[in-house]
Each structure stands twice: as C-alpha cells, then as structure tokens.
Design a protein around this motif. Sequence first.
Motif, PDB file in Angstrom:
ATOM      1  N   THR A 199       0.842  -1.197   0.000  1.00 60.80           N
ATOM      2  CA  THR A 199       0.000   0.000   0.000  1.00 60.80           C
ATOM      3  C   THR A 199       0.873   1.241   0.000  1.00 60.80           C
ATOM      4  O   THR A 199       1.959   1.244   0.570  1.00 60.80           O
ATOM      5  CB  THR A 199      -0.926   0.027   1.233  1.00 60.80           C
ATOM      6  N   GLN A 200       0.375   2.287  -0.630  1.00 62.60           N
ATOM      7  CA  GLN A 200       1.067   3.572  -0.581  1.00 62.60           C
ATOM      8  C   GLN A 200       0.550   4.422   0.580  1.00 62.60           C
ATOM      9  O   GLN A 200       1.028   5.526   0.788  1.00 62.60           O
ATOM     10  CB  GLN A 200       0.880   4.318  -1.911  1.00 62.60           C
ATOM     11  N   GLY A 232       0.816   4.543  -8.050  1.00 58.09           N
ATOM     12  CA  GLY A 232      -0.615   4.795  -7.876  1.00 58.09           C
ATOM     13  C   GLY A 232      -1.412   3.542  -7.584  1.00 58.09           C
ATOM     14  O   GLY A 232      -2.509   3.607  -7.032  1.00 58.09           O
ATOM     15  N   ALA A 233      -0.879   2.373  -7.932  1.00 56.79           N
ATOM     16  CA  ALA A 233      -1.634   1.133  -7.716  1.00 56.79           C
ATOM     17  C   ALA A 233      -1.881   0.882  -6.227  1.00 56.79           C
ATOM     18  O   ALA A 233      -2.826   0.191  -5.864  1.00 56.79           O
ATOM     19  CB  ALA A 233      -0.901  -0.054  -8.342  1.00 56.79           C
ATOM     20  N   SER A 267      -6.515  -6.379 -11.107  1.00 55.83           N
ATOM     21  CA  SER A 267      -6.863  -6.338  -9.686  1.00 55.83           C
ATOM     22  C   SER A 267      -6.427  -5.092  -8.937  1.00 55.83           C
ATOM     23  O   SER A 267      -6.860  -4.891  -7.799  1.00 55.83           O
ATOM     24  CB  SER A 267      -6.236  -7.549  -8.974  1.00 55.83           C
ATOM     25  N   VAL A 268      -5.570  -4.260  -9.515  1.00 58.56           N
ATOM     26  CA  VAL A 268      -5.045  -3.126  -8.739  1.00 58.56           C
ATOM     27  C   VAL A 268      -5.056  -1.816  -9.540  1.00 58.56           C
ATOM     28  O   VAL A 268      -4.227  -0.937  -9.319  1.00 58.56           O
ATOM     29  CB  VAL A 268      -3.628  -3.415  -8.185  1.00 58.56           C
ATOM     30  N   GLY A 269      -6.020  -1.695 -10.454  1.00 59.51           N
ATOM     31  CA  GLY A 269      -6.175  -0.438 -11.177  1.00 59.51           C
ATOM     32  C   GLY A 269      -5.304  -0.338 -12.410  1.00 59.51           C
ATOM     33  O   GLY A 269      -4.412  -1.155 -12.653  1.00 59.51           O
ATOM     34  N   ARG A 340       0.716   7.081 -12.072  1.00 59.04           N
ATOM     35  CA  ARG A 340       1.629   8.236 -12.123  1.00 59.04           C
ATOM     36  C   ARG A 340       1.123   9.387 -13.023  1.00 59.04           C
ATOM     37  O   ARG A 340       1.080   9.246 -14.232  1.00 59.04           O
ATOM     38  CB  ARG A 340       3.010   7.764 -12.596  1.00 59.04           C
ATOM     39  N   ALA A 341       0.789  10.500 -12.389  1.00 58.25           N
ATOM     40  CA  ALA A 341       0.197  11.673 -13.055  1.00 58.25           C
ATOM     41  C   ALA A 341      -1.168  11.342 -13.658  1.00 58.25           C
ATOM     42  O   ALA A 341      -1.419  11.623 -14.836  1.00 58.25           O
ATOM     43  CB  ALA A 341       1.139  12.256 -14.104  1.00 58.25           C
ATOM     44  N   PRO A 342      -2.088  10.770 -12.851  1.00 60.20           N
ATOM     45  CA  PRO A 342      -3.399  10.399 -13.383  1.00 60.20           C
ATOM     46  C   PRO A 342      -4.123  11.621 -13.943  1.00 60.20           C
ATOM     47  O   PRO A 342      -4.111  12.682 -13.338  1.00 60.20           O
ATOM     48  CB  PRO A 342      -4.137   9.837 -12.162  1.00 60.20           C
TER      49      PRO A 342
END
Lengths: 728, 177
Positions: A199-200, A232-233, A267-269, A340-342
């Motif tokens: 997790t971030q 970001g995930a 599973s993680v975006g 990254r930079a969404p």
Amino acid sequence: MDRAVVGEGVDRVDARVKVSGRAAYPTDHDPPDVAHAVLVQSTIAAGRVAALDTSAAEAAPGVLAVITHENAPELCAAQGEGGPVPPPPLQSDRIVHHGQTIAVVVAETFEQATEAARLVTVLYARAEPVVDIENPRAEHVRDPFGTDDATGDVDKALAEAPVRVERTYRTAANTNNPMGPFATVASWDGDELTVHDCTQGPSRTRSDLANVLKAPRDSVRVLAPYLGGGFGAGLRTWQHTVLAAVAARQVGRPVKLVLTRKQMFTSVGHRPDTRQTLRIGATRDGRITAIDHEAWQTLSIDDANYEHVSRCSLSGYASPNISARDVQIRLHVPSPGSMRAPGDAQGNFALESALDELAHELGMDPLELRLRNHADVHPVTGQRWSSNELRACYRTGAEKFGWSRRDPEPRSMRRGRTLVGYGMAGTSFFFYQASCAARITVTRDGQAVVGSAGMDLGTGTYTVMTQLAAELLGLPLGRVRVVLGDSSLPRAPSAGGSGLTGSMGSALHDARRNLIRSFLDLVRDDTDSPLRGADVDDVRVEDGRIVREDDGRGESYTEILTRHRQDELTAEGSAEAPKEDLPVVPTGPYAAKFAEVHVDEDLGTVRVARLVTAAHCGRVLNEKTARGQIVGGTVGGIGMALFEHTVTETRTGRIANGTFGDYLVAVNADIPDLEVHFVGGPDPTSPNGTKGCGELGVPGTPAAIANAVFHATGIRVRRLPITLEQLL
Amino acid sequence: MDESAAAQARTAPGQRAPGVARVPVSLRVNGTERRLEVDTRTTLLDALRDGLKLTGTKKGCDQGQCGACTVHVDGRRMLSCLMLAASADGREVRTIEGLERDGTPHPMQEAFVRHDGLQCGYCTSGQIMSAVALLEEGRAGSDEEIREFMSGNLCRCGTYPHIVAAIREVAARGDHA
C-alpha cells in the motif's frame, strides 16, 4: 552546521539495505505457520456465476479453504477517507469484468493452492460485455467529479477566431505494473489484525480495512516499510487485501496472498484510456482566444475513479474563454485507478499536441506560441500563482537542448535514412498537500528518531525526511533515523499526488517547533541553563544545540536531558492542507520538455535520442533523488508514448496482453541519457518550500515525443502509443 | 544459529501435505552446502525464498520476462523462476546475499548506491546480479552494450540511466573481479 544537509545529492539512506537484498517487502514476510492463498478470476466480462463446483479443489492435497460468494462473510461497502473503497469482494454472483475475483483457495503451500485453484469449476451465465469507449450502449457519467468549469463564451470565441484547430486525441489504457507483484500477509491475533500490505498509504488501508471488515480501527495495523513500486496502484485498498484478511480469519492462520503478474492487470487499477476533443481558437499573431476540452475516459461498472483529465486546460494558458469537461464511460473492464500523473498524463498529451498543431497552422515556433500565451495568473479564477517559473523552464530547457538549431520545416532534418525531429511541450502540474502528522524523539545521546505512517515507495521519503529533520534539529545526517510505513505511527496521507514530501515535511516543521518548546519548557526555571526563559521564537539550532538568537549562548539536547534526568523528549506535530480561496493559489510544479527523436524512414521505428527537462519543483531537498524522480517519470512517459497499451479484446473483455512479454514497457536499451535541470526557488505555500516532483516527469513527455515525430516525419500521430504502422 | 542449521530447522514447502511428489535437492548456495526437500513443482526461485529464506531474490513475473529473479548458476546468469529447484540439484548458486565479501559490499553494490541506480529497490537484486555477470562476460565495453545486455532486467521506477552510469564506472575501474 558547516555543511548544508538539505539540497545536497545525498545517497539514499535505504540504498544499502536494498542493494544487499535485505529490505523486507510485504511478500518477504513469512510468519510461522503461514498458509498461501491463490485467487480464481472470472473468464467472462459480464453476467453471473450460475454454478460453482469447489469439491475437487477442496479435496486437493493441502487445501485448507475455498472461499466463494456462497460462503464468504458479509463485508461492508465503505466510503473511505480518501475516496470510495473498491466494492468488497465475493458478495454476489454478479460479474462485471473479465478477471474479477470469484474465489480464493487457501492451502499449505503456494504450489498446492495454485494447483487447487485450477480445479475450481465455474458455470457462467454470460451477458454481452460493453468494453469499447465508443460503444453507444455504454453509460456516460457527465461531470463525475464536479470539476467541469468554464470562463467566458467558448463557442462564440471559437466562431469568431481567425485560426482554429479542432482535433480528437486518444490515449491507450496503461497498466501500472510495479515490479513487485502486490501481496498481502494477514495475521489475526484474537481480534487484532496485522497486515503487511503493498500500500502507498498505511493509514488509509488501516481505516479502509476496519470499515470493510467492520472492525475497530485500533484493532488493525498495516505495515509497508518497503514497497516494490506502486505508481498509484497502492492508493486504494483493493479486494485481494481484504480477501487475505478474510482468509486468515477463516483458516485461523496467517495467510499470504501474492498476485500473479497477470492478476496485476485486473486487480489493482490501471490508467484509463481516453478520447479527447480539443478545440482551440487564436488570432493570427498567436493569441489564444478559446480553449475547449472534452475528455472521455473509461470506468468500470461498479466503482469510482477520480481522474481529472481536462484539468490542464483550466490552468495551462491565458485564454479569456475556456471550457473543460470530463465524462466517464462505464464499461465491463477492471477498475481503473491512479497511475503516475493520473489525468494529467492523458490531458497534457491532448492539449500540448493541439498547441503544436496550432503553432504549425500559424507558422509560429511552438515555444514562442507558449511564451505568448503564458498564464501570468490563473486563467479561470484570476488568482496569482504562489510561484511560477515556467518561463524559466522554457528558457533553460531550450538553451540546454539547442532548440534554436531546429529547422521549422517538418521532415527537414534528416541524417541519411533517419528522420530527425525536435519537439517540445510544457507542463503545469497540480498542487496537492494533505493533512499529515509526524513525531520526533530526541534521545539523551543526541540522536533523533522521526516517525510517521507515511511511506517511501522508492521516491526517497526516508532520505529527504532524514535530511529535513537533520536540518530542523541541527544534527548531522547520521544522527537521524526515520521510521515510516506503519499505521501505528502518526497518521499520514498516502504517497500520491506528488504531495507526501510537502505534507510530511510541513508536519515535521510543526513537530520540531513543539519539540524545541518542550526542551525550553524543561529549562524554563533552570538557573543552570543559558536558555532559561527563552521562547521558541528566540532560538535556533546548530551542532546538536539549542542557542539563543540574541547572544548565541545555548546548550545541547544531551546536556538538557542529562541534567533533568530524562532519557528522551518526544513531540508530535501536524499540518493541514493549505486553505482554499486564498488570493494566491498554491501552485504545483512546472516543466518544459524538449525531445529529439529519430525515425527510420523505411521501418517507421521511433527512438528517443535525447530528452531535456527543465523543472520548477520549488525547493529541491535532495538533488539526487529529485533527479531520479524526474528521470523515472520521463521513462514512464516514454513508455506511454511509444510502448504501453493494455489491449482489451472487444468481444470478450479479456486483457489480451497481460504479461511483461506482451505488455511492452521501456527497457534499458530504449532510454538515452536524460538531462534534468532544476530552475526557480522555493514555493512559499508551506514551510517546506517544495512543490512535489514525483509525477512531473510523465506529463509533457508523450506530447514532446509526438510533436518531435511530427517534426521528423510530417505525420501527426493523435493516438498513443505511437506505433510504426502509424508512420508508414 | 548458523545458516545451515537454520535451513534444517525450517519446514520446507509442502512438507505437511500428503500426496505431493517431493525430491531431495542439494545446492551449493553462496559457498555453503544446502540440502532441502522440495515439491517437484517448486522453482529455484521459490526454493531460495521460501525454503532457504534468501528473500533478496525477487519474484516479479514468475514467467522469465522481467529479470527480478536473476541469480548466477554455475557462474552464469539465470532466471531462477524458470528453473525448477530439482533441476538445480548439485549446482553452484550465487544470490545477492552472496555478493558481499567479509562484510564489504561488492563494488557494483557500492556503485548502485552512489549513482542512485535504484528507487523502490525491488528489481535491484536482479539488476546487480546481471550487472556483475555482464562484467564477467565482457559485455560492458560501451554504454550501448551495457544498455543492450541489461535490457532483460526491467525497472519500472525508470532508473536505467543511473544503472548504466553505475556499471560504466565499475567497468572503467576494473576492480570488479
């Protein structure tokens, strides 16, 4: 201090533990008696599970449990602190995307769980999936974030504009694919849950898990001192994390669940694909009179994703008429998420490509067009920027790159059969800072320990916080230790939005102030102390000492603690996000990017020969790690421009290239030396002076490359990635 | 507890489970003889990580496509996820944990630190094992050569230019033996 500890290119403090293989990532934890969980994922994209046969799996050697929607506990669909939590897993028979988790198999070993997962038989009731952004059957969600905005009258200005550009741009779905497959190791001790998780944001994951599992927040501890990347995930509490906790409770043992690389695609975006229409009007001398940006992006059926794609058009250029709108298209695809930079990564490609097209239409240098339309104030609100050195970025970048050597004519700079192109783009990134807390302890031997729940996913948080704390306490780097990635430490925002350094740094400033105050309180009536009666504003720190500003007299932390028979003093501090509605708008980082590409005239292959970035990131705490962030983001941007494309089969909704062999990312041989130049000074918004640099490398890179490809070939590519068939 | 005693004291993967084909394997890992019994399906990677607790070697894809699990087998770089533990029987294996000499890091490890050739650190063990082998193979003669022969090791943080700088420096100094 004889030597500044901030700003220097100090080696990463966690580098040694990483180069020796000793850093323990979530997947490296193996509690005694750990069982292994493997996911079973759906092979249809829409419909429902009509019947499940788990008997063969349950009978397989070593199997401890098979959990499906038929026997899973009821979980709570929670609204998290940092946005919606993904829908809880295994709550019904409904299938909304290919690769949706429909069962989890727990066994003694990884091999046994993997084998048994193959033995779960599923009968599906299949419905027709909708997986294409242009499919008219798809549901459209307009203004999904409440961020659509406008100023002036765009339609009228466009109708009256002597020069107009109207184009549609597309960007492919990309998958974060951090090198470390996401993993969760969950252990219950009674009602207490400990989770090693990719997790971030340990604080966020803790509260999300508590909500979903309906457990008290204090009963959950989330650890992520090291993470194998995230991009970001790791910003959301995904289903596999919840399932590991559920499985561990069910089998009464610790459970380790590691996603496969293929499951990392579902599973993680991922970065959603976009279809964007840009309309720009201008006068013949290159004054922009109108910008209209409508950005479509894909979304899953049952989830939400904050991704403001058209944002860059609201703040990028000084146009009196602007309209920027976002639309989300619901499809039978896995949940997208931040990468990254969404939003900006995609939006900037469209805006900066359109600017290049306008420059060509006007016969004007693309750099001159940008300088002529520089936003001196926020174009929509009229607020002043807290700091903006974009002009200096353009100037420095152009000079270092040698932009003046560019022959404006497309296809004019060839070397034999190689077409050479120069392209550029600008970036104005958003500002983000969130509420954060931190704790500092100074011990009698003159050492400091800094703690915060925030984490370091490779960006350098450990290192820059060590430097910052050393500076704030007047200690050498070697006397400061930073502990991160543990939800039991003071709460912190997730490492995202390029905002953790600013958030945690500001909290550290506050904690330091409280700590010095505690030291001064201790000697308030101490006749032996030269600091007696001093206020926190009357002193500074240097060489492990607190000293009076007026006469320079003082004493060390060690002397104070020793005389007062204390082992240590601890203080917490916190900082909030800057207030909105200020006359000055807190301003994110800026960059100008200049790319040289070489295109093989016969084969259409594109190589980036060089890429220069000039960036205004506010105060640079560590030149080495900051450079690494810009370089790394640029590598990601090169991947987005030339390689990365998550391909979904239109008929089945299956991701057709869910491996590192098929989903191409930039490899070493794709990347030239990348130049980075920092310009401008600190930003006054926070005591930290930083603006954030973690994502700045991405936006601007694809557009600079596409613009260079146009200059090299005369072919305008409006669809990422740029592939050779588009150039033949 | 010394390393070999620790290995024997541990439960090897699958030991409790009935009906699983298991084979004894003997490996020389980082100069030490190691014996373990493994599920025939266990990869060398999983045997190193789960069986011998040498978790410095990382699993990035489990398909031989990312390089994170690179180790040296009989002196050559090998993707440990593509080799069964059983077929590594009798071989000499070197992992990231075996690069230090008497507590002194290998020059390549030092160079990665100095040039910031890592960020998250997850691919780093594989990068360094490949880089060390690259020098031994004589494949670090130019930046182009380094880039080409390091392209089997993916880095998602994007540290490639820094990795090249680290390898270039060690190659130029020639003290990597």
